[in-house]
Write a protein that holds these residues in place. Structure first.
Motif, PDB file in Angstrom:
ATOM      1  N   ARG B  32       0.823  -1.212   0.000  1.00  0.00           N
ATOM      2  CA  ARG B  32       0.000   0.000   0.000  1.00  0.00           C
ATOM      3  C   ARG B  32       0.856   1.261   0.000  1.00  0.00           C
ATOM      4  O   ARG B  32       0.455   2.285   0.560  1.00  0.00           O
ATOM      5  N   ARG B  34       1.287   3.377  -2.163  1.00  0.00           N
ATOM      6  CA  ARG B  34       0.585   4.520  -2.762  1.00  0.00           C
ATOM      7  C   ARG B  34      -0.218   5.263  -1.706  1.00  0.00           C
ATOM      8  O   ARG B  34      -0.303   6.480  -1.718  1.00  0.00           O
ATOM      9  N   LEU B  35      -0.819   4.498  -0.792  1.00  0.00           N
ATOM     10  CA  LEU B  35      -1.590   5.119   0.279  1.00  0.00           C
ATOM     11  C   LEU B  35      -0.667   5.911   1.195  1.00  0.00           C
ATOM     12  O   LEU B  35      -0.946   7.057   1.541  1.00  0.00           O
ATOM     13  N   LEU B  39      -0.884   9.884   1.924  1.00  0.00           N
ATOM     14  CA  LEU B  39      -1.044  10.419   3.281  1.00  0.00           C
ATOM     15  C   LEU B  39       0.120  11.333   3.636  1.00  0.00           C
ATOM     16  O   LEU B  39      -0.076  12.391   4.246  1.00  0.00           O
ATOM     17  N   SER B  42      -0.330  14.600   1.910  1.00  0.00           N
ATOM     18  CA  SER B  42      -1.376  15.440   2.494  1.00  0.00           C
ATOM     19  C   SER B  42      -0.921  15.988   3.850  1.00  0.00           C
ATOM     20  O   SER B  42      -1.324  17.077   4.238  1.00  0.00           O
ATOM     21  N   HIS B  46      -1.257  19.877   4.523  1.00  0.00           N
ATOM     22  CA  HIS B  46      -2.026  20.334   5.689  1.00  0.00           C
ATOM     23  C   HIS B  46      -1.217  21.327   6.495  1.00  0.00           C
ATOM     24  O   HIS B  46      -1.729  22.311   6.991  1.00  0.00           O
ATOM     25  N   GLY B 114      -7.577   7.376  14.982  1.00  0.00           N
ATOM     26  CA  GLY B 114      -8.884   7.372  14.329  1.00  0.00           C
ATOM     27  C   GLY B 114      -9.000   6.265  13.292  1.00  0.00           C
ATOM     28  O   GLY B 114      -9.994   5.545  13.245  1.00  0.00           O
ATOM     29  N   VAL B 115      -7.954   6.113  12.497  1.00  0.00           N
ATOM     30  CA  VAL B 115      -7.981   5.093  11.452  1.00  0.00           C
ATOM     31  C   VAL B 115      -7.820   3.695  12.052  1.00  0.00           C
ATOM     32  O   VAL B 115      -8.533   2.763  11.692  1.00  0.00           O
ATOM     33  N   ILE B 116      -6.894   3.572  12.997  1.00  0.00           N
ATOM     34  CA  ILE B 116      -6.584   2.258  13.562  1.00  0.00           C
ATOM     35  C   ILE B 116      -7.814   1.618  14.202  1.00  0.00           C
ATOM     36  O   ILE B 116      -8.049   0.427  14.054  1.00  0.00           O
ATOM     37  N   LEU B 121      -6.115  -2.145   8.827  1.00  0.00           N
ATOM     38  CA  LEU B 121      -5.126  -1.632   7.890  1.00  0.00           C
ATOM     39  C   LEU B 121      -3.775  -2.095   8.407  1.00  0.00           C
ATOM     40  O   LEU B 121      -3.566  -2.102   9.612  1.00  0.00           O
TER      41      LEU B 121
END
Lengths: 243, 277
Positions: B32, B34-35, B39, B42, B46, B114-116, B121
């Motif tokens: 992954r 590319r992800l 991120l 970004s 940000h 938040g993602v975990i 993933l």
């Protein structure tokens, strides 16, 4: 073929980052129903206790029960977020999870860019993500808003986007928490159509909700969780009583 | 796009197959990339949202620091500016990259809470994100080296190609450190400030602002310090020497050690991360 198979499944949350000693005295003295000490003498919350169930293709299962019964924890465990401390879990099939609509979304990116990002989260390529964005655009009905950063979205629009994204990936198993009820009537009708379509394609839907109307309308089976245990499992009428 | 084979996700607490799961996590995380790249990019945008110069501020602030430190320390150490400033440029840019990577590593998992907790993933994606984010920052700063070298008329030497394996070592080290520090910092929230103060000490003992040869006969002992060894494996080639066998040996051994410790930790405690963050 999609299936979920759990045997003696248990999840415990250790209470880290608290003053363990005072917490121990306060809580263990009083109740100790779901709080207990594990073998390392840590205070843990037994979130799920000894769950055994099998869900096969085509089943639409409602998870019902009071707040804190473990519904969302069970969804997350099936999704693969939490590793069980005891028992076995076997999930066959691609999972689509609608547990938190904002998870993995970037507030500064547009709706379209977020779809691509989500595709990357799922291990797809950017090109596949852009193709997916077209599909999502058709369903979410966001119009021009798809190219606006999602921080400008209303709660309902966020839900539309998240729902469209999760279902466009045609998962074999769709896990949902009840937030998606924030959509308007028109969207709810489309959502229902989409879910029916998904489920008739021999998939599994699992939804945690307090809304008995939703349970009766969409589900073929209900599991009642209380205090992290299954207290009832059967057809909707058996579990929540006839309408 | 569901694939033809149904993915199976199975876990048995009586037989956790930890090594296999950790390996799957690693290969899934690398697949992954590319992800992780999206991120990392970004993260940078940000940080500089709405700013006119944007990421160029990274270059600018390094430049300002170089100007100030360069003049002052050349005077303090009584060395020639034309000799000192190019060296300090390389030094500071490498140090900033290394320091920021370690700092980011401490929050690599807690920051992704938040993602975990919402979706499965591979955790190694978050470590890859840290490495890529810092690679982007470094790429903004590296042109400064070219500018300073041009101003002071330093010609690049063939050894500069040796900097590439040096950067690779640093990236591998940063990846391993992100997994290791990310995990222990999620479990024990006192670790990040400890790491912060250790890095401050490291700044002064690792020959960042002073030259190794100022140390006299102690100089050969410098590679005992892992921060020095890894930095020197990149800095020496850029400055026109190979760095020597000892430095490279130390850099490789230290990196391998870090990778090994991280791997052992990751295999053993991977399943607990979602409960820790």
């Amino acid at each position: 073929m999609a299936s979920i198979d759990a045997t003696g499944l248990a999840i415990e949350f250790p209470l880290y980052h608290h003053n363990a000693r005072s917490l121990k005295q306060r809580i263990l003295a009083s109740s100790g129903l779901r709080l207990k000490k594990d073998e390392d003498n840590r205070i843990v919350v037994a979130a799920l206790r000894d769950l055994t169930f099998t869900i096969g293709r085509g089943e639409r299962v409602a998870l019902v029960g009071p707040n804190g019964a473990g519904k969302t924890t069970l969804l997350r465990t099936i999704a693969g977020v939490y590793e069980p401390v005891a028992g076995r879990l076997r999930v066959e099939g691609e999972i689509g999870s609608l547990i938190d609509p904002a998870a993995g979304m970037d507030q500064l990116l547009t709706g379209r860019e977020n779809v691509v990002l989500r595709a990357l989260f799922r291990g797809m390529s950017e090109a596949e993500g852009r193709a997916l964005a077209e599909e999502v655009a058709g369903f979410a009905g966001l119009g021009d808003f798809l190219d606006v950063p999602i921080r400008g979205y209303s709660a309902g629009m966020n839900v539309r986007l998240a729902f469209a994204m999760a279902t466009a990936m045609t998962p074999d198993i769709l896990l949902m928490d009840e937030w998606f009820l924030a959509g308007d009537a028109d969207f709810m009708r489309k959502a229902e159509e989409r879910l029916t379509q998904l489920v008739t394609g021999a998939e599994i839907l699992m939804i945690a909700t307090h809304d008995m109307h939703v349970v009766r309308k969409w589900c073929t089976r209900a599991i009642r969780l209380e205090g992290g245990r299954i207290t009832a499992d059967g057809t909707v009428d058996e579990v929540i009583g006839p309408a | 796009m569901s694939s033809t084979t149904t993915p199976v996700h199975a876990f048995d607490a009586a037989d956790p197959r930890r090594r296999e799961i950790a390996l799957e996590d690693l290969s899934g995380g690398l697949a992954r990339w590319r992800l992780a790249w999206a991120l990392a990019r970004s993260d940078i945008t940000h940080r500089y949202r709405g700013s006119i110069l944007g990421p160029l501020w990274l270059t600018l602030s390094t430049g300002v620091m170089l100007g100030a430190l360069g003049f002052l320390y050349a005077k303090l150490f009584r060395i020639d500016m034309t000799d000192y400033l190019p060296w300090l440029t390389v030094s500071l840019i490498l140090w900033n990259t290394l320091n920021q990577t370690v700092t980011d590593a401490t929050t690599c998992l807690t920051g992704a809470e938040g993602v975990i907790r919402q979706m499965p993933l591979p955790y190694t994606v978050h470590a890859l994100r840290v490495v890529m984010r810092n690679a982007i920052v470094a790429a903004h700063n590296l042109p400064l080296i070219a500018v300073i070298f041009f101003i002071f008329g330093v010609a690049p030497h063939w050894t500069v190609v040796l900097a590439i394996p040096g950067f690779v070592l640093m990236a591998i080290g940063g990846f391993a450190a992100s997994i290791f520090l990310g995990m222990i910092c999620a479990r024990f929230r006192d670790i990040p400030p400890i790491v912060g103060s250790l890095m401050q000490v490291a700044f002064f003992v690792s020959a960042v602002i002073w030259k190794p040869d100022m140390l006299g006969w102690w100089e050969p002992y410098l590679p005992i310090n892992p921060v020095f060894a890894v930095m020197e494996a990149i800095r020496a080639p850029i400055m026109g020497t190979t760095g020597g066998v000892v430095v490279w040996f130390a850099a490789i051994v230290w990196t391998a050690l870090l990778v090994w410790i991280s791997w052992v930790f990751f295999v053993r405690f991977r399943g607990r991360i979602a409960f820790w963050v």
